[in-house]
Design a protein around this motif. Structure first.
Motif, PDB file in Angstrom:
ATOM      1  N   SER A  33      50.623 -52.346 -62.857  1.00 54.45           N
ATOM      2  CA  SER A  33      51.329 -53.301 -63.699  1.00 54.45           C
ATOM      3  C   SER A  33      52.565 -52.710 -64.367  1.00 54.45           C
ATOM      4  O   SER A  33      52.541 -51.612 -64.925  1.00 54.45           O
ATOM      5  CB  SER A  33      50.381 -53.869 -64.755  1.00 54.45           C
ATOM      6  OG  SER A  33      49.893 -52.837 -65.573  1.00 54.45           O
ATOM      7  N   GLN A  60      53.907 -55.855 -57.624  1.00 53.20           N
ATOM      8  CA  GLN A  60      53.208 -57.100 -57.941  1.00 53.20           C
ATOM      9  C   GLN A  60      52.155 -57.426 -56.885  1.00 53.20           C
ATOM     10  O   GLN A  60      51.035 -57.842 -57.215  1.00 53.20           O
ATOM     11  CB  GLN A  60      54.201 -58.254 -58.068  1.00 53.20           C
ATOM     12  CG  GLN A  60      55.069 -58.153 -59.299  1.00 53.20           C
ATOM     13  CD  GLN A  60      56.158 -59.212 -59.336  1.00 53.20           C
ATOM     14  OE1 GLN A  60      56.503 -59.799 -58.306  1.00 53.20           O
ATOM     15  NE2 GLN A  60      56.717 -59.463 -60.513  1.00 53.20           N
ATOM     16  N   GLN A  64      48.069 -57.702 -57.483  1.00 58.31           N
ATOM     17  CA  GLN A  64      47.349 -58.935 -57.130  1.00 58.31           C
ATOM     18  C   GLN A  64      46.211 -58.651 -56.154  1.00 58.31           C
ATOM     19  O   GLN A  64      45.119 -59.218 -56.279  1.00 58.31           O
ATOM     20  CB  GLN A  64      48.305 -59.957 -56.540  1.00 58.31           C
ATOM     21  CG  GLN A  64      49.265 -60.541 -57.546  1.00 58.31           C
ATOM     22  CD  GLN A  64      50.353 -61.397 -56.907  1.00 58.31           C
ATOM     23  OE1 GLN A  64      50.499 -61.433 -55.684  1.00 58.31           O
ATOM     24  NE2 GLN A  64      51.135 -62.076 -57.727  1.00 58.31           N
TER      25      GLN A  64
END
Length: 101
Positions: A33, A60, A64
């Motif tokens: 992150s 990202q 995820q």
């Protein structure tokens, strides 16, 4: 009719292993992150912004995917727990239904 046997120790070991793995996948995802590439680290290259955007998109996507893996493993853990509870409840009901003659 065959008698079904459940190895409760093996189910519990599987459940605890899945639980610890879920936490590990979550921790890896947490490390992704906000690790965005700053275009300035590439100097004055014309493609600095594009490289930086690609790094950010990869960051990202990684976060995820690890989050999704953690969620799947948590569902597996929950399902194993439900199986263990169900087996225990059925065995208790069967035990309690036996009457001494």
């Amino acid at each position: 009719m065959a008698v079904t046997q459940f190895n409760t120790e093996a189910m519990e070991q599987c459940r605890t292993t899945v639980s610890s793995q879920a936490g590990q996948f979550g921790a890896i995802g947490d490390g992704f992150s906000n690790q965005y590439g700053n275009p300035e680290i590439f100097g004055k290259l014309g493609a600095s912004g594009a490289v930086s955007s690609a790094v950010s998109a990869m960051d990202q996507a990684g976060a995820q995917e690890f989050e999704a893996a953690e969620k799947v493993l948590r569902k597996v853990e929950s399902a194993l727990d439900a199986i263990q509870t169900s087996v225990h409840d059925v065995e208790e009901a069967n035990k309690n239904s036996m009457r001494a003659v």
